[in-house]
Motif scaffolding. Structure first.
Motif, PDB file in Angstrom:
ATOM      1  N   TYR A  29      61.667  54.697  17.269  1.00 37.18           N
ATOM      2  CA  TYR A  29      62.269  55.469  16.176  1.00 37.18           C
ATOM      3  C   TYR A  29      62.166  54.713  14.855  1.00 37.18           C
ATOM      4  CZ  TYR A  29      65.828  57.937  13.479  1.00 37.18           C
ATOM      5  OH  TYR A  29      66.498  58.627  12.506  1.00 37.18           O
ATOM      6  N   LYS A  30      62.415  53.388  14.889  1.00 36.65           N
ATOM      7  CA  LYS A  30      62.339  52.575  13.678  1.00 36.65           C
ATOM      8  C   LYS A  30      60.931  52.578  13.093  1.00 36.65           C
ATOM      9  CE  LYS A  30      62.810  47.766  12.177  1.00 36.65           C
ATOM     10  NZ  LYS A  30      63.152  46.389  12.625  1.00 36.65           N
ATOM     11  N   HIS A  31      59.916  52.405  13.936  1.00 41.24           N
ATOM     12  CA  HIS A  31      58.541  52.362  13.444  1.00 41.24           C
ATOM     13  C   HIS A  31      58.072  53.735  12.984  1.00 41.24           C
ATOM     14  CE1 HIS A  31      58.545  48.387  15.254  1.00 41.24           C
ATOM     15  NE2 HIS A  31      57.400  48.132  14.648  1.00 41.24           N
TER      16      HIS A  31
ATOM     17  N   VAL B  39      56.621  54.874   9.065  1.00 40.90           N
ATOM     18  CA  VAL B  39      55.419  55.651   8.749  1.00 40.90           C
ATOM     19  C   VAL B  39      55.647  56.484   7.498  1.00 40.90           C
ATOM     20  CG1 VAL B  39      53.906  57.498   9.581  1.00 40.90           C
ATOM     21  CG2 VAL B  39      54.601  55.657  11.121  1.00 40.90           C
ATOM     22  N   LYS B  40      56.888  56.941   7.315  1.00 43.95           N
ATOM     23  CA  LYS B  40      57.233  57.735   6.140  1.00 43.95           C
ATOM     24  C   LYS B  40      56.974  56.969   4.851  1.00 43.95           C
ATOM     25  CE  LYS B  40      61.200  60.164   4.127  1.00 43.95           C
ATOM     26  NZ  LYS B  40      62.642  60.495   4.308  1.00 43.95           N
ATOM     27  N   TYR B  41      57.125  55.661   4.904  1.00 43.63           N
ATOM     28  CA  TYR B  41      56.917  54.806   3.724  1.00 43.63           C
ATOM     29  C   TYR B  41      55.555  54.091   3.776  1.00 43.63           C
ATOM     30  CZ  TYR B  41      61.927  55.619   3.460  1.00 43.63           C
ATOM     31  OH  TYR B  41      63.166  56.204   3.407  1.00 43.63           O
ATOM     32  N   GLU B  42      54.654  54.660   4.523  1.00 44.45           N
ATOM     33  CA  GLU B  42      53.286  54.161   4.599  1.00 44.45           C
ATOM     34  C   GLU B  42      53.204  52.756   5.174  1.00 44.45           C
ATOM     35  OE1 GLU B  42      51.636  56.682   0.728  1.00 44.45           O
ATOM     36  OE2 GLU B  42      51.351  54.529   0.859  1.00 44.45           O
ATOM     37  N   GLN B  43      54.089  52.475   6.110  1.00 39.71           N
ATOM     38  CA  GLN B  43      54.046  51.196   6.822  1.00 39.71           C
ATOM     39  C   GLN B  43      53.668  51.492   8.269  1.00 39.71           C
ATOM     40  OE1 GLN B  43      57.515  48.738   6.271  1.00 39.71           O
ATOM     41  NE2 GLN B  43      57.828  49.488   4.178  1.00 39.71           N
ATOM     42  N   PHE B  44      52.405  51.293   8.543  1.00 42.19           N
ATOM     43  CA  PHE B  44      51.877  51.653   9.860  1.00 42.19           C
ATOM     44  C   PHE B  44      51.784  50.390  10.715  1.00 42.19           C
ATOM     45  CE2 PHE B  44      50.169  54.525   6.646  1.00 42.19           C
ATOM     46  CZ  PHE B  44      50.633  55.742   7.113  1.00 42.19           C
ATOM     47  N   GLU B  45      52.929  50.004  11.286  1.00 47.14           N
ATOM     48  CA  GLU B  45      52.986  48.784  12.083  1.00 47.14           C
ATOM     49  C   GLU B  45      53.007  49.118  13.560  1.00 47.14           C
ATOM     50  OE1 GLU B  45      56.302  46.471  10.926  1.00 47.14           O
ATOM     51  OE2 GLU B  45      55.689  46.275   8.819  1.00 47.14           O
ATOM     52  N   ASN B  46      52.298  48.320  14.345  1.00 47.31           N
ATOM     53  CA  ASN B  46      52.300  48.498  15.794  1.00 47.31           C
ATOM     54  C   ASN B  46      53.604  47.956  16.397  1.00 47.31           C
ATOM     55  OD1 ASN B  46      49.806  49.676  15.765  1.00 47.31           O
ATOM     56  ND2 ASN B  46      48.703  47.822  16.381  1.00 47.31           N
TER      57      ASN B  46
ATOM     58  N   LEU C 259      48.342  53.543  19.084  1.00 46.10           N
ATOM     59  CA  LEU C 259      46.969  54.016  18.877  1.00 46.10           C
ATOM     60  C   LEU C 259      46.866  54.852  17.608  1.00 46.10           C
ATOM     61  CD1 LEU C 259      44.082  54.234  19.990  1.00 46.10           C
ATOM     62  CD2 LEU C 259      44.843  56.226  21.320  1.00 46.10           C
ATOM     63  N   MET C 260      47.893  55.719  17.400  1.00 46.22           N
ATOM     64  CA  MET C 260      47.890  56.579  16.215  1.00 46.22           C
ATOM     65  C   MET C 260      47.995  55.750  14.938  1.00 46.22           C
ATOM     66  SD  MET C 260      50.737  59.410  15.108  1.00 46.22           S
ATOM     67  CE  MET C 260      51.887  58.076  14.772  1.00 46.22           C
ATOM     68  N   THR C 261      48.944  54.802  14.889  1.00 49.25           N
ATOM     69  CA  THR C 261      49.134  54.005  13.677  1.00 49.25           C
ATOM     70  C   THR C 261      47.901  53.142  13.372  1.00 49.25           C
ATOM     71  OG1 THR C 261      50.234  52.311  15.023  1.00 49.25           O
ATOM     72  CG2 THR C 261      51.640  53.920  13.887  1.00 49.25           C
ATOM     73  N   GLU C 262      47.256  52.650  14.403  1.00 51.34           N
ATOM     74  CA  GLU C 262      46.061  51.834  14.178  1.00 51.34           C
ATOM     75  C   GLU C 262      44.946  52.667  13.547  1.00 51.34           C
ATOM     76  OE1 GLU C 262      43.112  48.794  16.643  1.00 51.34           O
ATOM     77  OE2 GLU C 262      44.785  49.829  17.661  1.00 51.34           O
ATOM     78  N   LYS C 263      44.757  53.887  14.012  1.00 52.28           N
ATOM     79  CA  LYS C 263      43.721  54.748  13.447  1.00 52.28           C
ATOM     80  C   LYS C 263      44.042  55.127  12.000  1.00 52.28           C
ATOM     81  CE  LYS C 263      41.993  56.789  17.741  1.00 52.28           C
ATOM     82  NZ  LYS C 263      41.773  58.049  18.489  1.00 52.28           N
TER      83      LYS C 263
END
Length: 602
Positions: free
Chosen positions: A327-329, A333-340, A359-363
Motif C-alpha cells: 500500500y505504501k509503495h 507511485v502517485k508522486y512518481e516514485q516507482f520503487e521496488n 514488475l510493473m514499477t520497473e517497466k
C-alpha cells in the motif's frame, strides 16, 4: 455508472488489521476467558463445599468432646446421688461438731475429692445442703441466703428436671471474695423419699480444659460457647475468669448464625437444652485453597491464550507487513516514485501481488528514464547550480566583518591611549561576539552575569561617576542554568526606564542566591519607581495573551520563564515610588539544575 454496493460488502470496508482483531477477540480470547472463568467458578464452589464439610466435621468433633465431659459429669452426679451411705450421712443430724468431723474424716473427706483428682476437667465439686449440723468447708456447705439468691440456685430450683448444665457469675467456694464465670453441672440429690434436707451437687468445669478443645481446631475455626440464655460463656482466644475484667456477653439472637458460621446444639438432653457451639471459619486454609485454584486457573488461561495469540501475531505480521508495504509503495507511485518492494514476497496471493507490482514499477521506471526523465534531471542540476552561486554570494557578508571593524577601532584607541574608549569598544566587541556565538537558549548563571557585567561597564562609561553597580552572586549557583539574556533584559530595563530621570547617584544591584524554594535572582535599582496603578496594570499585562506593544522586555522575560519552566517559575515586581524597584525571579531547584526545554528552543 456506479455499481450498487451489497450490504454484505460492508465487510470489505473494514481494514485488514481490524478484521484479524475481531477474529482474535471473538473466536479466541473471549471463549478462552469464558471457559477459564467458568472453570475457576466451579473449582471455587467445590473448594468451598469441601472446606465447609471439613469445618462441620471439626465443629461436630468439638461438640462430641465437650459432651463427653458433660456426660461424664452427669454419670458422676448419678453415682453420688445413688450412694445411699453418703446421702444418709449428709442427712444425719449431728449432735455436735465432734460427731460431724468424725464422720467427715471417716467418709466425707475423700468422697468427692476422688472424682476431681481422677478427672482433670473438674475444677471444683461440692454439695450444698439445708442440714444446719454440717460445717462449711472443703466440699460441703450449708445453703445460705446468699446462695439461694445465686443464679445457679434459682435455675435448679425452678427447673423441673434433676440435672442442669448452666453458666453464671458467682463466688469461688475456695476463695469467697473472688467472683468468676462458671460452667457447672447442678444435680438435685433427692433420689430417696422422705429426705429431711434438700441437697444440691455442684460440679464446676475447668474452662481451660474446654478451651483446649477449641485450640485443637484453632487453624480452622474460632469457637464461641453459648449458654441457654444465648450468652457467650467461652471463646477460643478469650477466657472469662474475673468479673472485674470480663462478664458473660449477651449475643443478639438474630445475629448468631451468619452465613459462614456453623452452629451446633450440644445435644437433645434436657440439661443441655439451649446450649450452642458456634464455629467461625478462620479462612486461612480456605483462602489458601482458593489461591491455589486461582493460580491453576491463571496458569491454564495464560497458556491457552499465549499459544493462540502468538500464532495469530505471526500470521497477522505475515499478512499485515506485506500489505502495508504494498500500500505504501502504491501511494508513492502517485508522486512518481516507482520503487521496488525489497523483501521476500512469499508464495501466497499477497506474494503474487508484490511480484506483479515490482514488475510493473520497473517497466514504468524504464519507460520514464528512456523518454524524458534525463532531460528533467538536467534542468534540475542547472537550477541547483544557480542556487549554489546565489548562496555563495550571500555568504560573503560575514559577521566577522563587524568584529574586524571594532578591532581596527580598538587598535587606534590603544595607539592614541584612549583607555576608557578602549574598554568600551572591547566590551562591545565581546558582547557582539557572545550574542553571535550563543547557540543554546539556556546558559549558566556565570555566563549570564559575565555578559551583564560587560553591559554595565558600558553603562558606567556613559554615566561616569553618577552610576555605580553591585553584583553579589552565591558561588553555589554559578553552574545553574537560566534562559540567556533573561537577567540582562531586566538590567537593561532598569537602566533605560528606572535610572534615566534620576538626577543624583544611580545604582543597580544584581544578586543570585538559593534557598529552600530554589534559585533567587534579584535586580534592584534606585530609580523613580512605579506607581501602584501602573504596577497592577503591568502585572496583569504580563499574564495577558494580548500584546499592547508596551513593556516588551519584561513581557518577553516573563513568557520565556513560564515556557521553559512549565509555569512553575515566579516573576515578582516590587516598587516604591521615588525610591526603588526590585524584580525577583524564583526558579525551582529541580528545574534550575535539570531544566525542561522545548524542542523548538534547542
Amino acid at each position: 455508472m456506479k455499481r450498487k454496493r451489497k450490504p454484505s460488502a460492508i465487510v470489505n470496508d473494514i481494514p485488514l488489521k481490524y478484521k484479524f482483531l475481531f477474529i482474535y477477540l471473538l473466536c479466541v480470547l473471549v471463549p478462552i476467558l469464558s471457559i477459564n472463568g467458568l472453570f475457576y467458578v466451579q473449582i471455587s464452589r467445590n473448594v468451598e463445599a469441601r472446606e465447609r464439610e471439613n469445618l462441620e466435621i471439626s465443629v461436630d468433633r468439638v461438640v462430641y468432646d465437650f459432651m463427653q465431659i458433660v456426660n461424664e459429669c452427669v454419670a458422676i452426679s448419678n453415682t453420688v446421688a445413688a450412694d445411699r451411705t453418703f446421702n444418709e450421712m449428709m442427712d444425719y443430724a449431728y449432735p455436735d461438731n465432734e460427731a460431724y468431723y468424725e464422720a467427715y474424716n471417716n467418709v466425707l473427706r475423700d468422697k468427692l475429692r476422688q472424682y476431681s483428682n481422677l478427672h482433670s476437667y473438674i475444677y471444683w465439686m461440692g454439695v450444698y445442703t439445708t442440714n444446719p449440723t454440717i460445717q462449711n468447708g472443703n466440699s460441703y456447705f450449708i445453703l445460705s441466703e446468699s446462695d439461694k439468691m445465686s443464679e445457679w440456685y434459682r435455675k435448679i430450683s425452678s427447673d423441673s428436671g434433676k440435672v442442669l448444665l448452666t453458666s453464671y457469675q458467682g463466688t469461688n467456694p475456695l476463695n469467697p471474695p473472688q467472683q468468676e464465670v462458671f460452667v457447672s453441672l447442678i444435680r438435685k440429690l433427692d433420689n430417696s423419699a422422705g429426705q429431711p434436707y434438700s441437697k444440691y451437687l455442684r460440679i464446676d468445669l475447668r474452662l481451660n480444659n474446654v478451651q483446649q478443645l477449641f485450640q485443637k481446631e484453632r487453624d480452622y475455626l474460632k469457637f464461641k460457647l453459648l449458654d441457654e440464655q444465648n450468652r457467650v460463656v467461652l471463646e477460643s482466644d478469650r477466657s472469662f475468669y474475673s468479673l472485674e475484667k470480663n462478664a458473660l456477653l449477651e449475643v443478639d439472637a438474630g445475629g448468631i448464625q451468619p452465613s459462614k458460621q456453623i452452629v451446633r446444639n450440644l445435644g437433645t438432653a434436657g440439661y443441655t437444652q439451649g446450649w450452642k457451639l458456634v464455629g467461625t471459619p478462620e479462612g486461612r486454609k480456605s483462602n489458601g485453597e482458593m489461591s491455589h485454584a486461582l493460580r491453576i486457573s491463571l496458569i491454564f488461561a495464560v497458556l491457552t491464550i499465549i499459544i493462540p495469540t502468538l500464532l495469530m501475531i505471526v500470521i497477522l505480521q505475515s499478512y499485515n507487513l506485506r500489505v502495508k508495504l504494498l500500500y505504501k509503495h502504491m501511494k508513492l507511485v502517485k508522486y512518481e516514485q516507482f520503487e521496488n518492494i525489497d523483501m521476500y514476497e512469499g508464495k501466497d496471493e499477497i506474494g503474487g501481488l508484490i511480484r506483479s507490482f515490482n514488475l510493473m514499477t520497473e517497466k514504468i521506471r524504464n519507460l520514464i528514464n528512456d523518454v524524458y526523465k534525463l532531460e528533467i534531471q538536467k534542468k534540475d542540476l542547472e537550477l541547483e547550480r544557480v542556487r549554489a552561486e546565489l548562496n555563495y554570494l550571500e555568504s560573503q557578508v560575514d559577521p566577522h566583518f563587524l568584529f574586524n571593524t571594532l578591532n581596527a577601532i580598538l587598535v587606534i584607541c590603544k595607539k592614541y591611549k584612549y583607555e576608557e574608549v578602549t574598554d568600551v569598544i572591547r566590551n562591545l566587541a565581546l558582547i557582539l561576539r557572545r550574542l553571535l556565538s550563543w547557540k543554546d537558549d539556556l546558559i549558566t548563571v556565570e555566563e549570564e552575569i559575565s555578559f551583564i557585567e560587560m553591559y554595565l561597564q558600558i553603562e558606567k562609561f556613559r554615566f561616569q561617576s553618577r552610576f555605580t553597580y553591585d553584583i553579589d552572586i552565591d558561588p553555589a549557583v554559578l553552574n545553574w542554568r537560566i534562559p540567556k539574556m533573561s537577567v540582562q533584559a531586566l538590567v537593561e530595563n532598569s537602566c533605560k526606564h528606572g535610572l534615566q530621570s534620576v538626577k543624583g547617584a544611580r545604582k543597580i544591584h544584581v544578586s543570585a542566591s538559593r534557598n529552600e524554594a530554589g534559585l533567587i535572582i534579584t535586580v534592584t535599582d534606585n530609580g523613580k519607581g512605579i506607581e501602584k496603578e501602573k504596577l497592577k496594570w503591568i502585572e496583569s499585562h504580563l499574564q495577558s495573551e494580548q500584546d499592547s506593544g508596551q513593556n516588551i522586555g519584561l513581557r518577553n522575560v516573563y513568557k520565556r520563564l513560564m515556557m521553559y519552566y512549565n509555569s512553575r517559575a515566579r516573576f515578582i515586581i516590587e516598587s516604591t515610588e521615588y525610591e526603588q524597584t526590585a524584580i525577583i525571579i524564583q526558579i525551582p531547584i529541580d528545574l534550575a539544575l535539570v531544566p525542561q526545554v522545548e524542542e523548538s528552543h534547542v
